[in-house]
Scaffold this motif. Structure first.
Motif, PDB file in Angstrom:
ATOM      1  N   HIS A 159       0.828  -1.200   0.000  1.00 28.56           N
ATOM      2  CA  HIS A 159       0.000   0.000   0.000  1.00 28.56           C
ATOM      3  C   HIS A 159       0.868   1.258   0.000  1.00 28.56           C
ATOM      4  O   HIS A 159       0.591   2.237  -0.693  1.00 28.56           O
ATOM      5  N   SER A 160       1.950   1.175   0.800  1.00 33.03           N
ATOM      6  CA  SER A 160       2.863   2.319   0.884  1.00 33.03           C
ATOM      7  C   SER A 160       3.523   2.584  -0.468  1.00 33.03           C
ATOM      8  O   SER A 160       3.610   3.721  -0.913  1.00 33.03           O
ATOM      9  N   ARG A 161       3.958   1.472  -1.108  1.00 32.68           N
ATOM     10  CA  ARG A 161       4.595   1.635  -2.419  1.00 32.68           C
ATOM     11  C   ARG A 161       3.607   2.227  -3.415  1.00 32.68           C
ATOM     12  O   ARG A 161       3.947   3.106  -4.203  1.00 32.68           O
ATOM     13  N   SER A 162       2.384   1.719  -3.381  1.00 34.06           N
ATOM     14  CA  SER A 162       1.353   2.235  -4.282  1.00 34.06           C
ATOM     15  C   SER A 162       1.086   3.703  -4.012  1.00 34.06           C
ATOM     16  O   SER A 162       0.924   4.505  -4.930  1.00 34.06           O
ATOM     17  N   PHE A 163       1.054   4.066  -2.721  1.00 35.09           N
ATOM     18  CA  PHE A 163       0.792   5.455  -2.340  1.00 35.09           C
ATOM     19  C   PHE A 163       1.866   6.383  -2.894  1.00 35.09           C
ATOM     20  O   PHE A 163       1.574   7.416  -3.491  1.00 35.09           O
ATOM     21  N   TYR A 164       3.140   5.971  -2.683  1.00 29.83           N
ATOM     22  CA  TYR A 164       4.236   6.828  -3.136  1.00 29.83           C
ATOM     23  C   TYR A 164       4.325   6.866  -4.657  1.00 29.83           C
ATOM     24  O   TYR A 164       4.647   7.889  -5.251  1.00 29.83           O
ATOM     25  N   THR A 165       4.017   5.742  -5.315  1.00 25.46           N
ATOM     26  CA  THR A 165       4.012   5.727  -6.778  1.00 25.46           C
ATOM     27  C   THR A 165       2.958   6.677  -7.313  1.00 25.46           C
ATOM     28  O   THR A 165       3.211   7.470  -8.225  1.00 25.46           O
ATOM     29  N   ASN A 166       1.757   6.595  -6.727  1.00 28.60           N
ATOM     30  CA  ASN A 166       0.680   7.493  -7.163  1.00 28.60           C
ATOM     31  C   ASN A 166       1.031   8.947  -6.899  1.00 28.60           C
ATOM     32  O   ASN A 166       0.707   9.835  -7.689  1.00 28.60           O
ATOM     33  N   ARG A 167       1.702   9.159  -5.764  1.00 29.84           N
ATOM     34  CA  ARG A 167       2.086  10.531  -5.414  1.00 29.84           C
ATOM     35  C   ARG A 167       3.056  11.099  -6.449  1.00 29.84           C
ATOM     36  O   ARG A 167       2.932  12.254  -6.861  1.00 29.84           O
ATOM     37  N   ILE A 168       4.001  10.252  -6.874  1.00 30.98           N
ATOM     38  CA  ILE A 168       4.970  10.690  -7.893  1.00 30.98           C
ATOM     39  C   ILE A 168       4.258  10.975  -9.210  1.00 30.98           C
ATOM     40  O   ILE A 168       4.514  11.981  -9.877  1.00 30.98           O
ATOM     41  N   SER A 207       2.321  14.141  -8.970  1.00 36.36           N
ATOM     42  CA  SER A 207       3.254  15.275  -8.999  1.00 36.36           C
ATOM     43  C   SER A 207       3.719  15.548 -10.429  1.00 36.36           C
ATOM     44  O   SER A 207       3.792  16.706 -10.860  1.00 36.36           O
ATOM     45  N   LEU A 208       4.015  14.469 -11.173  1.00 35.51           N
ATOM     46  CA  LEU A 208       4.436  14.615 -12.562  1.00 35.51           C
ATOM     47  C   LEU A 208       3.321  15.240 -13.388  1.00 35.51           C
ATOM     48  O   LEU A 208       3.568  16.140 -14.195  1.00 35.51           O
ATOM     49  N   LEU A 209       2.093  14.793 -13.160  1.00 36.68           N
ATOM     50  CA  LEU A 209       0.959  15.336 -13.903  1.00 36.68           C
ATOM     51  C   LEU A 209       0.739  16.811 -13.575  1.00 36.68           C
ATOM     52  O   LEU A 209       0.462  17.622 -14.465  1.00 36.68           O
ATOM     53  N   ASP A 210       0.901  17.156 -12.286  1.00 37.34           N
ATOM     54  CA  ASP A 210       0.761  18.565 -11.881  1.00 37.34           C
ATOM     55  C   ASP A 210       1.820  19.426 -12.568  1.00 37.34           C
ATOM     56  O   ASP A 210       1.523  20.515 -13.075  1.00 37.34           O
ATOM     57  N   LYS A 266       6.512  13.392 -20.825  1.00 36.41           N
ATOM     58  CA  LYS A 266       6.072  14.487 -19.943  1.00 36.41           C
ATOM     59  C   LYS A 266       7.271  15.143 -19.269  1.00 36.41           C
ATOM     60  O   LYS A 266       7.373  16.381 -19.190  1.00 36.41           O
ATOM     61  N   LYS A 267       8.193  14.313 -18.768  1.00 34.64           N
ATOM     62  CA  LYS A 267       9.373  14.851 -18.080  1.00 34.64           C
ATOM     63  C   LYS A 267      10.202  15.726 -19.029  1.00 34.64           C
ATOM     64  O   LYS A 267      10.669  16.805 -18.650  1.00 34.64           O
ATOM     65  N   GLN A 268      10.393  15.236 -20.262  1.00 36.91           N
ATOM     66  CA  GLN A 268      11.182  16.015 -21.222  1.00 36.91           C
ATOM     67  C   GLN A 268      10.469  17.304 -21.608  1.00 36.91           C
ATOM     68  O   GLN A 268      11.109  18.345 -21.785  1.00 36.91           O
ATOM     69  N   TYR A 269       9.156  17.241 -21.735  1.00 39.17           N
ATOM     70  CA  TYR A 269       8.370  18.436 -22.045  1.00 39.17           C
ATOM     71  C   TYR A 269       8.545  19.467 -20.928  1.00 39.17           C
ATOM     72  O   TYR A 269       8.768  20.665 -21.193  1.00 39.17           O
TER      73      TYR A 269
END
Length: 396
Positions: A27-36, A39-42, A109-112
């Motif tokens: 769950h923690s891994r999923s939480f942090y993955t989703n958070r990343i 953040s990338l989408l933001d 997205k990162k390169q953009y």
């Protein structure tokens, strides 16, 4: 035996705890993955919004790169049909997007984001310009023009684009040469570039803005401006000197045969990649180059795209004299100042005597070269070569 029973009684509890901790860890891994990901989408959405706040046009090369990265980030690998040959804009966009291959949407997205942040950082680091400084002297936007002691200096001033020539630059160079011709205080004129480049030739990114139904008009308009541009060199009545401060490409090389003297830094190079771009020579070089250096050496440059050094150009009589880069500005400035002390009428009459002998020939050659280029600019091989150029630029 009792001990064994206790172990088996405890084991289910340990297993349950282990499973619980495992679930918590997942769950923690999923939480942090989703958070990343969020953040990338933001950051990506923020970058999209910031594009509209850019004060300067980043240029077609960067805009094509951004378009491709945006499409890749939203859709994935290019899935659009290849546009027709005459669709300059569509084909340029398709080529840029297709060149990204299987780049992941997140990496796109990162390169953009990186591209947008880089553009914003460059604008932030630029020095503020006062309203007075913003108004270019003499109405020149891509040139810096000065007249000191009879020396009229025309400096191409697009160092961030390696002094590539836009249509506006062509018009301003024609205007500057006309100004020097008619100013009685001017003894001679010199053309040079700002920064490390003399000029990288035509700004090919201009082609990316041409719609299919505009190609014929574009070719005719380009012919008109090129005829007038080269004609301004042919008819310039006073001594005209080129100060090649760095690499020179295309039309700024081919017109060198129309100058009265060419001084170059030892770091300069000379390149006329016409065949590579599906085009043909201009600037009267089809006449002046064989005359200066012989047919074989001229063919190496005009047909086979050979790039030559300043010393090689001097051996071929394309360059008058080569100076060490460290002292180039100082030495050529002193040379020009000495020339400017000569009687202007004497030099004008002397130039008229030898230029009049071939003026009509040069104008005829200029027209023939421009007529051929009109055909070339509309040809499939030229268009494909330019699209290939854009594709390579988008991968850089």
């Amino acid at each position: 035996m009792q001990t064994t029973k206790r172990i088996f009684r405890v084991l289910p509890r340990l297993t349950a705890k282990s499973t619980l901790f495992g679930a918590a860890s997942a769950h923690s891994r999923s939480f942090y993955t989703n958070r990343i990901l969020y953040s990338l989408l933001d950051d990506f959405n923020k970058a999209k919004q910031q594009v509209g706040s850019l004060a300067e046009d980043p240029g077609n090369d960067v805009k094509l790169q951004m378009y491709a990265l945006f499409k890749q980030s939203m859709i994935g690998s290019c899935n659009a049909p290849k546009p027709g040959m005459m669709d300059f804009v569509g084909k340029a966009k398709w080529t840029a997007w297709s060149s990204l291959g299987d780049l992941s949407q997140d990496d796109a997205k990162k390169q953009y984001i990186d591209v947008v942040n880089g553009l914003l950082a460059n604008e932030a680091s630029a020095q503020p310009v006062s309203p007075q400084a913003a108004a270019p002297p003499g109405g020149y936007h891509t040139l810096v023009v000065s007249n000191e002691g009879g020396v009229f200096t025309i400096r191409i001033n697009r160092p961030d684009k390696k002094n590539a020539l836009t249509m506006q630059t062509y018009e301003e160079l024609i205007k500057a040469l006309d100004q020097a011709s008619n100013d009685k205080t001017v003894v001679l004129a010199a053309v040079t570039g700002t920064g490390d480049y003399y000029s990288s030739g035509n700004d090919l990114s201009n082609f990316a803005n041409i719609q299919p139904d505009q190609i014929a008009k574009m070719a005719d308009d380009a012919r008109d401006i090129l005829i007038r541009f080269v004609g301004a060199f042919i008819d310039f009545p006073k001594p005209l000197i080129s100060l090649v401060n760095g690499p020179a490409v295309g039309v700024m090389v081919t017109t060198l045969g129309l100058y009265d003297a060419v001084y170059a830094t030892d770091k300069a190079t000379f390149h006329t990649p016409f065949s590579q771009l599906g085009q043909t020579p201009e600037g009267c070089s089809s006449y002046t180059f064989p005359k200066l250096m012989g047919t074989g050496k001229a063919a190496e440059m005009l047909l086979f795209n050979q790039k030559i050094s300043a010393h090689e150009a001097c051996q071929r009589d394309l360059v008058t004299e080569v100076f060490p880069d460290s002292s180039f500005h100082k030495e050529v400035t002193a040379r020009l100042q000495r020339h400017a002390k000569y009687p202007v009428k004497s030099m004008v009459y002397a130039k008229k005597l030898y230029r009049d002998q071939e003026r009509e020939i040069l104008h005829k050659i200029n027209a023939q070269e421009c007529d051929r280029l009109v055909e070339r600019w509309q040809s499939e091989d030229c268009i494909n070569a330019i699209m290939s150029f854009f594709s390579k630029k988008s991968k850089m």
